[in-house]
Write a protein that holds these residues in place. Structure first.
Motif, PDB file in Angstrom:
ATOM      1  N   UNK A   1      19.129  11.804 -10.673  1.00 45.67           N
ATOM      2  CA  UNK A   1      18.473  10.985  -9.661  1.00 45.67           C
ATOM      3  C   UNK A   1      16.973  10.962  -9.896  1.00 45.67           C
ATOM      4  N   UNK A   2      16.444  12.119 -10.240  1.00 43.01           N
ATOM      5  CA  UNK A   2      15.007  12.191 -10.464  1.00 43.01           C
ATOM      6  C   UNK A   2      14.589  11.358 -11.649  1.00 43.01           C
ATOM      7  N   UNK A   3      15.502  11.230 -12.584  1.00 39.75           N
ATOM      8  CA  UNK A   3      15.176  10.440 -13.767  1.00 39.75           C
ATOM      9  C   UNK A   3      15.406   8.955 -13.536  1.00 39.75           C
ATOM     10  N   UNK A   4      15.842   8.616 -12.344  1.00 39.94           N
ATOM     11  CA  UNK A   4      16.050   7.212 -12.028  1.00 39.94           C
ATOM     12  C   UNK A   4      17.467   6.762 -12.257  1.00 39.94           C
TER      13      UNK A   4
ATOM     14  N   UNK B   1       6.885   8.070  -8.476  1.00 37.82           N
ATOM     15  CA  UNK B   1       7.336   8.619  -9.766  1.00 37.82           C
ATOM     16  C   UNK B   1       7.069  10.113  -9.885  1.00 37.82           C
ATOM     17  N   UNK B   2       5.961  10.526  -9.315  1.00 34.94           N
ATOM     18  CA  UNK B   2       5.654  11.951  -9.392  1.00 34.94           C
ATOM     19  C   UNK B   2       6.723  12.781  -8.712  1.00 34.94           C
ATOM     20  N   UNK B   3       7.092  12.331  -7.523  1.00 37.52           N
ATOM     21  CA  UNK B   3       8.110  13.065  -6.784  1.00 37.52           C
ATOM     22  C   UNK B   3       9.436  12.996  -7.518  1.00 37.52           C
ATOM     23  N   UNK B   4       9.707  11.830  -8.111  1.00 31.48           N
ATOM     24  CA  UNK B   4      10.947  11.703  -8.865  1.00 31.48           C
ATOM     25  C   UNK B   4      10.989  12.721  -9.996  1.00 31.48           C
ATOM     26  N   UNK B   5       9.894  12.839 -10.653  1.00 30.38           N
ATOM     27  CA  UNK B   5       9.820  13.819 -11.736  1.00 30.38           C
ATOM     28  C   UNK B   5      10.058  15.212 -11.206  1.00 30.38           C
TER      29      UNK B   5
ATOM     30  N   UNK C   1       9.110  10.611   0.271  1.00 28.68           N
ATOM     31  CA  UNK C   1      10.123  10.981  -0.714  1.00 28.68           C
ATOM     32  C   UNK C   1      10.216  12.501  -0.809  1.00 28.68           C
ATOM     33  N   UNK C   2       9.078  13.131  -0.820  1.00 21.54           N
ATOM     34  CA  UNK C   2       9.079  14.588  -0.903  1.00 21.54           C
ATOM     35  C   UNK C   2       9.723  15.197   0.336  1.00 21.54           C
TER      36      UNK C   2
ATOM     37  N   UNK D   1       0.807  -1.223   0.000  1.00 21.55           N
ATOM     38  CA  UNK D   1       0.000   0.000   0.000  1.00 21.55           C
ATOM     39  C   UNK D   1       0.828   1.254   0.000  1.00 21.55           C
ATOM     40  N   UNK D   2       2.116   1.074  -0.126  1.00 20.51           N
ATOM     41  CA  UNK D   2       2.961   2.232   0.122  1.00 20.51           C
ATOM     42  C   UNK D   2       2.791   3.306  -0.946  1.00 20.51           C
ATOM     43  N   UNK D   3       2.567   2.889  -2.168  1.00 26.92           N
ATOM     44  CA  UNK D   3       2.492   3.880  -3.229  1.00 26.92           C
ATOM     45  C   UNK D   3       1.058   4.238  -3.572  1.00 26.92           C
ATOM     46  N   UNK D   4       0.151   3.566  -2.889  1.00 27.95           N
ATOM     47  CA  UNK D   4      -1.252   3.792  -3.245  1.00 27.95           C
ATOM     48  C   UNK D   4      -1.939   4.642  -2.184  1.00 27.95           C
ATOM     49  N   UNK D   5      -3.042   5.162  -2.546  1.00 26.44           N
ATOM     50  CA  UNK D   5      -3.839   5.920  -1.594  1.00 26.44           C
ATOM     51  C   UNK D   5      -3.197   7.235  -1.238  1.00 26.44           C
ATOM     52  N   UNK D   6      -3.891   7.960  -0.420  1.00 26.47           N
ATOM     53  CA  UNK D   6      -3.308   9.226   0.035  1.00 26.47           C
ATOM     54  C   UNK D   6      -2.945   9.106   1.496  1.00 26.47           C
TER      55      UNK D   6
END
Lengths: 342, 180, 532, 127, 100, 647
Positions: free
Chosen positions: F333-336, F287-291, F229-230, F212-217
């Motif tokens: 880093x943001x691009x992976x 991914x959003x934060x990475x971007x 991450x942010x 559930x780590x990447x899902x939900x708010x």
């Protein structure tokens, strides 16, 4: 009730007769003669043999002299003062025992005016009122010498009263009651208190002199300084009242001293006869009277022999010598009694 | 008999009390107080407390009041108007308030006493009841602490009084001491 | 009475508590300042020795802070009031802090106090007794008595040896604290009476009162009474204004002890009494108090930032720091509690050191205004070192003590209350803002003021007074485990009891419930397994 | 028993009578001449030079205070005489403590010179 | 036997006289004397009740009252002396320094 | 000796050095100070190398881990423990090696400074903290190091504490870092609250397992992973000087130059990149934060580069270039491309340290002068400095085969692969970088000397203790790039492979880096970047070369006055912050103090006091001062009470 009243009146009469009728004249005479003797001069010798009637003459003079009431005085107090002086003097004797219990008409009477439990305490209480006479006289005279004299006298009086009171307490401790007849009885079984309580006796004796403003403690009336102190403004019988009160006080205190320290009415080696009650009473009373007269003579002797203290010396003696001594005596008696030495 | 004695001393004390309060001259007030005290002592005797009566005379009349007299003499408060009594009366509200309060109080008190004790009858005194020894025993057993505290109180009093009275340095004292 | 004397003479908490007060008596006869100082130092070190002795002989399964108690003595039997002293993992750290701070204060204010040393020393010692008594008292009435005992010497210290407006500050301090503590007294009497009504006997013993299950209304009022007293002492946000005044006017020693110990009594009391005795009420009041705690953290920091006066800055920083402690307590999480407890100690150390330093500079320059300083590092490098060190500890720099407390509090409270903790974490930023401002304006920058050019650096005595604090700050920061472990058991026990109580419904009538004996009684040698 | 004290009352009454009687007798018997000068206050025959009631040394007051204290001490010690043998040594020590307390005050007054009546005044120009 | 109420009435009257004096007189000394009067009346009451109840405590308390009265007189009069020395009066109406 | 048992020594030795130097005090002989100061990092380097050899020699299969002691106890178990894995070994090498060289350099550079011993104590402290940061095996140790380096940065920026600016700059650095730390701390709290551990291994494992780590708010409309991450990235922003928290870094140049080289170029500022790479699992799950990270990086890169164009302080130029290069790293880093980010960290450490030390040498020679407008033609007097500086500048510009070329090119390649816009930005930045670096080179070393006569008289090459590190770094700059040749070369992408164990494979996002592009594209990209670099250098030489000196700037300034002023004033960002953040906050604080504290709370109290006093004043009328009045009240009260009692 009436029997008691009669008895009381009789006893009071006996004392008054002794004080006013016997002791005062004799002592006036003795005083004047002894003074003369000591000062190596004849003294009063015109009236009667050896001037024996001189006291009577003095009394008459007092009665017939003019009563001067100076205009500046506080009159009510001025008039009241001599009475106030007489009051304690003539009432303290009520607690003094002067003989063994006697039986009259099937009732046993103690030979004491007021056979009360408070005993000697009452004596002290009444005599402590004497100070008001001095203050009244001094204050009302409206004269600075009188005032100073009265203040000094009162300070002296109260100072020595302490030593006196504490010395008396020393006597009472082993007895366990305030009654003076018990004290006398105690001394019949033990030594006279003057021996084991020599300190107290001494204190009492000195305090006695001071209490009665006798030389060497006659500062309040020191004629050279204060023109006779608080009774400067008094004359005639009022003056006589002060004098008489002083003498009676001396007598009463002497009697107390004799009772407390010298076995009271009991003369050594001499038991009052167990005959008729009146004889018993008179003889035993005489025992007391003898001791009182001896004391009075001592007063006179001392008066004409010793110089007067300075006032600060007087107070120092009272506060710094007699008071500690009396406390020492008190503690000594207490310890001795509790240890059973007494 | 007792009633007569009581009446005598009660009257004496009441009259003297009025004099104490009312007399302009403090010396007379003080003297009257002595009378009140001695009369009370007589009443104490009637009530079977001769020892207290004696002490009342010895201590109260013979010592405490002497102190008053001394102070009056010392400050010369008797004759002159150092007390300020003669000045224009101020605060008569005080007086009237007092009289009112005293009146109410007196009325209530007297009525109350009369209603409560009006018809009491007392047993004659027994010798044991008058004896001083039980009193002494009581004092020196149950109240021994109070006894010691009295000692402390007296100590404090004497020290305090000495300190307060003897603030040396004021002009009045040096002058007064020369008189001694 | 003889048992009391026997207790006081033996190796007991009673002795620990009474020793300073008794040792204050000879001060009446001492006149020479130097003698008094040395005497004080000796006494306070002796007290430290006694504490060590006690800890040495009473340490048990949980390490040195094993719960131990003195035999309870009846004090006022009529009301069931007892002389009962208990020490456990919660009270020990604060007690030790108090004991350690006293000799440091004596050393640190050696020259700062110039008059009436005997009285000053007596105040310090009586204060110590009061603090220790409050910490160890397990009878609420006794606690109250000690609580008030604490008040008076502090009042005197501020009022006699304080600055210009000392009387104002002292009176303010007194009135604030008194107002709270009177309410507490009422609450104590009320709870005692309730106990009597329910149990039929009088008792003010903590452990008895813990068994009291109160209805909601009564809990709320009683909690309010207790909490107000403690929160004023802490002090929480809206009732904090006595603190800056008290600190600014108090002499250095007073400030150190005030910040170092007295404030902690508020948080300690909250933890010890207000929460366990009134669980439901405290849970009910939690949102409000949380909001106040967070406000306090941010608000204290902001106001501290604006202060033109060094001491006032430090004083307001206390508001912020204690806000953290309250946050930790309110979180009702064992980690947060550990953090709160250690943070109480930390605050005592670092703020104590800061106050000492302010005092040292004040002794030299007789001013605490930033305008008068600048560039002091040039002439007073040692002073600068300690100032930086203490300020950084106060900022919460890792490897120093402040971090441990703040981190644990935040960890624990994040778990329990989430976003509140994040808001509080922002206080960490502000702490840096105001403390660095202080450093900036005092020790850094050019040395321009003529008066400052001749300043002498810290003397050996001053260094000696600061060094123990610095060592402790570093030690706690680097290896806090040794400081956390001994208190853990007590905290866990209190917490589990608290949460247990919370789970049960509130009764409609006051009643007694059975409470399994606290660790105090259960500390038998058998239960040694402390799993990590 | 109050009636035992009646003779005391009696004696006091008689004393009063005697005192008043003496004065009245003298008043009746003596001649009353009077006169302005004769009735003036005696101060070596001079009119009053000074107010008669000067304020006095405070030392007298101190003496009176000490007197009060000791008088009370005595008053409290008198009952001791009644029970000393019964209560024995413990009471003795209690009394010693009591006396000691009083003596402390006494010593204080002594040290402060409260007992040195007059002398202080005489050495007023000491320093 | 004199009824106890007489004593109590007498004591009450003395007390009221004392009160009147204490509250209306301006001379400190007289007020003091009035207070002594009140004390005395209380003593009388105590003794009377002691007699009524057959309890000696009343007498004992009178003893203590005397001691207190002595101490009070000593300190109080010392205060008067001190006050007089500074203000040359003991008129209580003029001694109102404590007035706001 | 087992290598992992020695790990703790690596940070401990510099700490020890710091303590010894701190206790020795300023009166200790200089030689002793130097010995301790150099000895500690040297020993640390030696131990580090030993461990690295052991580790790499052992095939680097399993990371080395060691626990020093338990930091906390009870319900939370946080240890002081160390970890040597590919990621930390790279950092370890860079930090110890570059750090040691800079220590050596400092001996020369700081030899005449007053606080010599203090300086080295700080520097050693920094080394220790930095090593703690990179060797820590959990977030707490990392955080301790993280804050520790921040502290040292503060202390070292404010090293010249008797001046006005450096302490203020240090304070700014610390506070801005703290703002970042706030985010970091929030991230840590969230992580700990969810997983109950901060240890990297278990933590990342749990995260990867957590469905559930990447899902939900979780908060702020973000998933848990995104939130954390942010939050962590905010920390990185602060430490690594990214927009909007970059403002402290240029100011940090107030510190001694070796400090700038070590802390503000080579090591500390890269900690953010290191941390992001370390936590790559989270970023892959967010991914959003990475971007966002990549975007921030890209914007920062070009933004700082443009400011760099108009700076005249040689260190400021380098500082902005550092910001810009850090932007590159975050872009990667943001691009992976975490490995590429770390690779750039490594290469950047060498050439940027080189450049800073070179500038330090110049400043040393100029007697403290930092303004390039007063320099010129120094290549004759400072030959070694010139040569090494030139190598560094070329590397930074991205000229093959120097280190910068390889790392930057790889990042651009990754950008091209993932996001063309970022690639464009990257290329533009590369061009700008080449331009402003050579502007600096030309202004400093070419043309005529523009300083005072006295400065000219004193010009001299630095002592060997300073030039030798320069040379070593220059050599390094020449060499390190070859660790990760572009994939088109045989054996390419070696570094990426080396780091592969550290990069988690979460879903599809974890594809191996650098393989997606065809060889042709690769070559084209290489050519583009080389061309851009060449263009930049060429333009610089046209504008500033050939003895034109500062004339180019003046032309620029007069022709594009507004733009130039904006650039030279750094886009007025400091002023903006002051207006938008500092002033309002101060205003708020003042309101809190003056209004809430003094007015509201005290006022309420004041009202209470007033009422009390009023009551007192009113009641005072009954206080006549006349005792008898009081007695009367008392008496009346008694009477009333009496009535009350009998009724």
């Amino acid at each position: 009730m009436s029997v008691d009243l009669t008895a009381a009146l009789l006893k009071i009469a006996l004392f008054l007769a002794f004080f006013l009728g016997t002791l005062a004249p004799i002592m006036v005479w003795v005083e004047r003669r002894a003074c003369a003797l000591i000062q190596d001069r004849p003294g009063p010798n015109r009236l009667g043999p050896w001037g024996l009637l001189q006291p009577l003459a003095d009394a008459l003079k007092f009665i017939f002299k003019e009563d001067i009431t100076p205009t500046e005085v506080e009159k009510p107090l001025f008039l009241l003062a001599p009475v106030l002086a007489m009051l304690p003097a003539l009432s303290t004797f009520v607690v003094l025992p002067f003989g063994p219990p006697i039986e009259v008409g099937g009732r046993v009477h103690n030979l004491v005016v007021a056979d009360v439990e408070s005993g000697v305490l009452l004596f002290l209480a009444l005599s402590s009122l004497g100070v008001y006479a001095l203050v009244s006289a001094g204050y009302s005279s409206n004269n600075k010498f009188s005032l100073l004299g009265s203040i000094r006298a009162s300070a002296q009086l109260i100072s020595y009263e302490l030593a006196l009171t504490l010395a008396v307490l020393g006597v009472l401790l082993p007895v366990g009651t305030f009654r003076l007849d018990a004290v006398v009885a105690y001394q019949q079984e033990h030594l006279w208190n003057a021996v084991p309580q020599a300190i107290g006796f001494l204190v009492f004796l000195v305090a006695m002199f001071a209490e009665t403003n006798r030389t060497p403690f006659d500062l309040p009336e020191a004629e050279s300084e204060l023109v006779a102190g608080y009774h400067t403004e008094y004359s005639a019988m009022r003056f006589a009242a002060f004098m008489a009160a002083e003498y009676i006080n001396m007598a009463a205190l002497s009697a107390l001293c004799a009772t407390l320290y010298l076995g009271g009415w009991k003369l050594p080696f001499l038991n009052p006869p167990s005959g008729p009650w009146a004889l018993t009473a008179l003889v035993s009373f005489s025992g007391l009277a003898v001791k009182v007269i001896l004391f009075m003579c001592l007063f006179v002797w001392v008066r004409w022999t010793l110089p007067r203290f300075r006032y600060d010396q007087l107070m120092r003696l009272g506060w710094k010598v007699l008071l500690p001594l009396s406390i020492v005596n008190l503690l000594w008696v207490a310890v001795a009694t509790l240890q059973g030495w007494m | 008999m007792q009633l007569a004695v009581f009446a005598l001393f009660a009257l004496l004390s009441l009259v003297s009390a009025v004099v104490v309060v009312a007399h302009k001259n403090a010396v007379y007030s003080t003297m009257s107080l002595v009378v009140v005290l001695v009369s009370s002592a007589a009443l104490f005797v009637l009530l079977g407390a001769p020892f207290i009566a004696t002490l009342q005379v010895l201590v109260y009349a013979g010592a405490i009041v002497v102190l008053f007299l001394f102070v009056i003499m010392l400050l010369n408060l008797g004759r002159e108007n150092a007390t300020g009594e003669a000045e224009a009366p101020r605060g008569s509200g005080q007086k009237w308030g007092t009289i009112l309060g005293a009146g109410v109080f007196a009325g209530t008190l007297l009525a109350l006493i009369w209603r409560t004790y009006g018809s009491d009858s007392l047993e004659p005194l027994q010798a044991e009841a008058v004896a001083t020894k039980p009193l002494a025993t009581l004092l020196f057993s149950n109240y021994i602490l109070a006894f010691e505290v009295i000692g402390l109180l007296l100590l404090v009093a004497v020290v305090a009084a000495s300190v307060v009275a003897r603030r040396v340095g004021s002009a009045g004292e040096a002058e007064a001491e020369k008189e001694g | 009475m003889d048992t009391f004397l026997a207790l006081a003479a033996s190796d007991s908490l009673t002795r620990l508590v009474l020793f300073p007060a008794v040792a204050a008596l000879p001060l009446v006869f001492l006149r020479r300042e130097q003698v008094v100082k040395v005497y004080l130092l000796v006494v306070s070190l002796l007290e430290l020795g006694l504490a060590a002795l006690y800890l040495g002989s009473h340490g048990g399964a949980d390490g040195p802070f094993t719960a131990s108690r003195d035999a309870a003595l009846s004090w006022i039997p009529r009301w069931g009031i007892r002389w009962e002293l208990v020490a456990d993992g919660i009270s020990w750290p604060l007690a030790l802090l108090a004991i350690v701070l006293v000799p440091i204060v004596v050393l640190g204010t050696w020259k700062g106090i110039s008059q009436r040393w005997p009285a000053y020393g007596a105040s310090l010692l009586v204060l110590t007794s009061g603090v220790l008594g409050s910490l160890f008292a397990f009878d609420l009435f006794l606690f109250y008595v000690f609580w008030e005992v604490m008040l008076v010497p502090m009042y005197l210290i501020i009022g006699i040896w304080g600055g210009e407006r000392r009387i104002y500050a002292a009176v303010k301090f007194f009135l604030f604290t008194m107002a709270g503590s009177l309410l507490m007294l009422v609450a104590i009497l009320w709870i005692g009476a309730t106990y009597f009504r329910v149990a039929g006997t009088w008792s003010f013993a903590y452990e008895d009162l813990l068994r009291l299950d109160l209805p909601a209304g009564a809990q709320l009022w009683l909690f309010a009474g207790f909490a107000l007293a403690f929160l004023i002492k802490v002090p929480m946000f809206p009732v904090h204004t006595w603190l800056p005044d008290a600190h600014v006017e108090a002499p250095t020693g007073g400030s150190v002890l005030l910040a170092g110990i007295l404030l902690k009594l508020g948080t300690y009391g909250y933890l010890r009494f207000a929460m366990p005795l009134f669980p439901h009420a405290s849970a009910q009041a939690r949102p409000l108090l949380l909001a106040l705690a967070i406000t306090g953290i941010l608000y204290g920091a902001l106001v501290a930032w604006m202060q033109p006066d060094m001491k006032k800055l430090v004083a307001y920083s206390s508001v912020a720091h204690l806000g953290f402690v309250m946050l930790g307590l309110l979180a009702a999480d064992v980690v947060a509690w550990q953090g709160a407890l250690i943070q109480m100690v930390n605050h005592g150390l670092s703020t104590g050191a800061l106050f000492l330093l302010v005092g040292m500079i004040y002794d030299r320059r007789h001013t605490k205004k930033f305008d008068e300083f600048g560039g002091l590092a040039k002439v007073m490098p040692v002073f600068a070192f300690f100032l930086v060190f203490s300020a950084l500890a106060s900022v919460g720099l890792p490897a120093l003590n402040g971090f441990v407390g703040e981190f644990l509090i935040l960890l624990g409270s994040y778990r329990a209350v989430g976003a509140w903790a994040i808001a509080a974490a922002f206080g960490v930023v502000l702490a840096a803002v105001y403390l660095l401002k202080m450093l900036q304006l005092t020790i850094w920058g050019p040395l321009e003021k003529e008066e400052n050019k001749g300043l002498s650096d810290l003397s050996l005595r001053e260094v000696l007074s600061l060094a123990p604090l610095a060592v402790l700050m570093l030690w706690i920061g680097v290896a806090p485990a040794g400081f956390l472990a001994p208190s853990q058991k007590a905290l866990e026990a209190t917490l589990s009891q608290y949460t247990e109580r919370l789970k049960q419904p509130v009764p409609t009538e006051a009643r007694l419930i059975a409470v399994e004996p606290k660790e105090a009684a259960a500390a038998s040698p058998g239960q040694q397994e402390v799993a990590r | 028993m109050p009636h035992q004290y009646f003779p005391v009352l009696l004696a006091i009454g008689i004393a009063l009578l005697v005192g008043v009687g003496m004065l009245v007798a003298s008043r009746l018997a003596g001649r009353q001449v009077g006169g302005r000068v004769k009735l003036s206050t005696y101060e070596s025959g001079m009119p009053l030079l000074d107010i008669s009631h000067k304020r006095l040394s405070v030392a007298f007051f101190l003496v009176a205070i000490d007197f009060i204290v000791f008088d009370l001490e005595a008053a409290f010690l008198y009952p001791w005489a009644l029970v000393m043998k019964d209560l024995g040594w413990p009471l003795f020590w209690a009394v010693v403590a009591f006396i000691a307390l009083i003596l402390v005050g006494y010593a204080y007054v002594w040290r402060k010179g409260g007992l040195n009546i007059v002398v202080r005044g005489r050495r007023a120009v000491r320093g | 036997m004199v009824p106890i109420s007489y004593y109590l009435l007498l004591a009450g009257m003395l007390f009221i006289i004392g009160t009147l004096g204490a509250l209306t007189r301006r001379s400190g000394i007289t007020i003091f004397l009035s207070i002594e009067l009140m004390l005395n009346s209380v003593n009388l009451t105590l003794i009377a009740y002691s007699r009524l109840l057959g309890d000696r405590m009343g007498q004992l308390i009178v003893l203590f009252v005397m001691a207190v009265a002595a101490a009070e007189a000593a300190v109080g009069l010392a205060l008067f002396i001190a006050i007089y020395r500074h203000r040359h009066t003991i008129d209580l109406n003029r001694l109102n320094l404590m007035r706001w | 000796m087992e290598a992992q048992n020695l790990l703790w020594l690596i940070p401990a030795l510099p700490f020890l050095g710091a303590i010894v130097n701190g206790l020795l005090g300023p009166r200790a002989p200089k030689s002793a100070t130097t010995a301790v100061a150099i000895g500690a990092p040297f020993l640390s380097l030696a131990v580090a190398l030993y461990c690295l050899f052991q580790y790499l020699g052992g095939g680097a299969s399993e990371p080395l881990a060691a626990t020093a002691y338990h930091w906390t106890t009870g319900p939370i178990a946080i240890d002081i423990s160390f970890l040597l894995d590919p990621l930390s070994s790279v950092m370890l090498f860079v930090v110890t090696f570059v750090g040691f060289l800079i220590h050596v350099y400092s001996v020369g550079y700081m030899s005449h400074e007053e606080g010599y011993q203090r300086y080295f104590a700080y520097l050693n402290l920094f080394m220790g903290s930095m090593l703690l940061l990179i060797l820590g095996s959990n977030f707490l140790v990392l955080f301790v190091g993280w804050e520790g380096v921040g502290l040292c940065s503060y202390l070292l920026i404010g090293y010249y504490y008797q001046e006005r600016v450096p302490p203020a700059a240090g304070k700014k650095a610390f506070i801005v870092n703290r703002i970042g730390d706030f985010g970091f701390l929030a991230g840590l709290l969230a992580l700990y609250a969810r997983y109950g551990t901060l240890e990297f291994g278990p933590l990342f494992h749990k995260i990867a397992e957590d469905t559930g780590v990447a899902a939900g708010t979780y908060a702020l409309g973000l998933s848990f992973a995104s939130f954390v991450a942010l939050a962590l990235f905010i920390g990185a922003m602060g430490k690594s000087a990214q927009i909007p928290l970059y403002v402290w870094l240029p100011d940090a140049m107030a510190g001694p130059t070796p400090v700038s080289a070590l802390i503000h170029a080579a090591t500390m500022v890269t900690a953010g990149v290191y941390m992001v790479s370390r936590a790559n699992v989270l970023y892959q799950l967010a991914p959003g934060v990475s971007m966002f990270v990549a975007a921030i990086g890209g914007v920062t890169a070009i933004f700082a580069a443009t400011i760099g164009l108009a700076q005249n302080d040689i260190k400021k130029v380098l500082a902005y270039s550092t910001v810009s290069q850090l932007g590159y790293m975050f872009m990667a880093a943001g691009l992976g491309a975490y490995a590429l980010a770390i690779f750039h960290v490594g290469t950047h450490a060498f050439f940027k340290a080189l450049l800073f030390l070179g500038s330090g040498s110049v400043i040393h020679a100029m007697g403290g002068e930092q303004d390039m407008r007063s320099m010129g033609g120094l290549r004759k007097q400072l030959p070694w400095t010139y040569r090494t500086f030139l190598i560094g500048a070329l590397a930074l510009a991205g000229v093959p085969p120097l280190a910068g070329f390889f790392s930057k090119d790889a990042i651009l390649g990754a950008a091209f692969e993932h996001n063309k816009l970022l690639w464009v930005i990257g290329v533009l930045t590369a061009g700008l970088t080449a331009f402003y670096m050579f502007r600096a080179v030309f202004l400093t070393f070419f043309g005529k000397f523009r300083g005072t006569h006295e400065q000219e008289h004193h010009l001299h090459e630095s002592p060997a203790v300073m030039t030798v590190p320069l040379v070593i770094l220059a050599l390094g700059t020449l060499v390190v790039g070859f660790f990760n040749l572009p994939p088109v070369f045989p054996g390419g992408n070696g570094f990426v492979h080396f780091l592969q164990p550290v990069i988690a494979h979460v879903g599809e996002a974890g594809a191996e880096e650098g393989h997606a592009l065809s060889a042709g594209t690769e070559w084209a990209l290489i050519l583009v970047s080389v061309a851009v670099a060449a263009l930049g250098i060429f333009l610089a030489s046209r504008v500033y070369g050939g003895g034109r000196g500062t004339a180019g700037d003046q032309t620029f300034a007069s022709r594009f006055a507004g733009l130039y002023r904006t650039l030279s004033n750094k886009y007025y960002v400091d002023e903006l912050y002051d207006r938008v953040i500092v002033k309002p906050l101060a205003w708020l604080a003042r309101v809190c103090w003056k209004v809430i504290d003094s007015l509201l709370i005290e006022g309420t109290l004041g009202v209470g006091t007033f009422l009390t006093e009023l009551t007192g004043d009113l009641a005072r009328f009954s206080t006549t001062g006349n005792v008898r009045n009081y007695a009367l009240y008392f008496f009346l009260g008694v009477v009333a009470l009496f009535w009350w009692m009998i009724l």
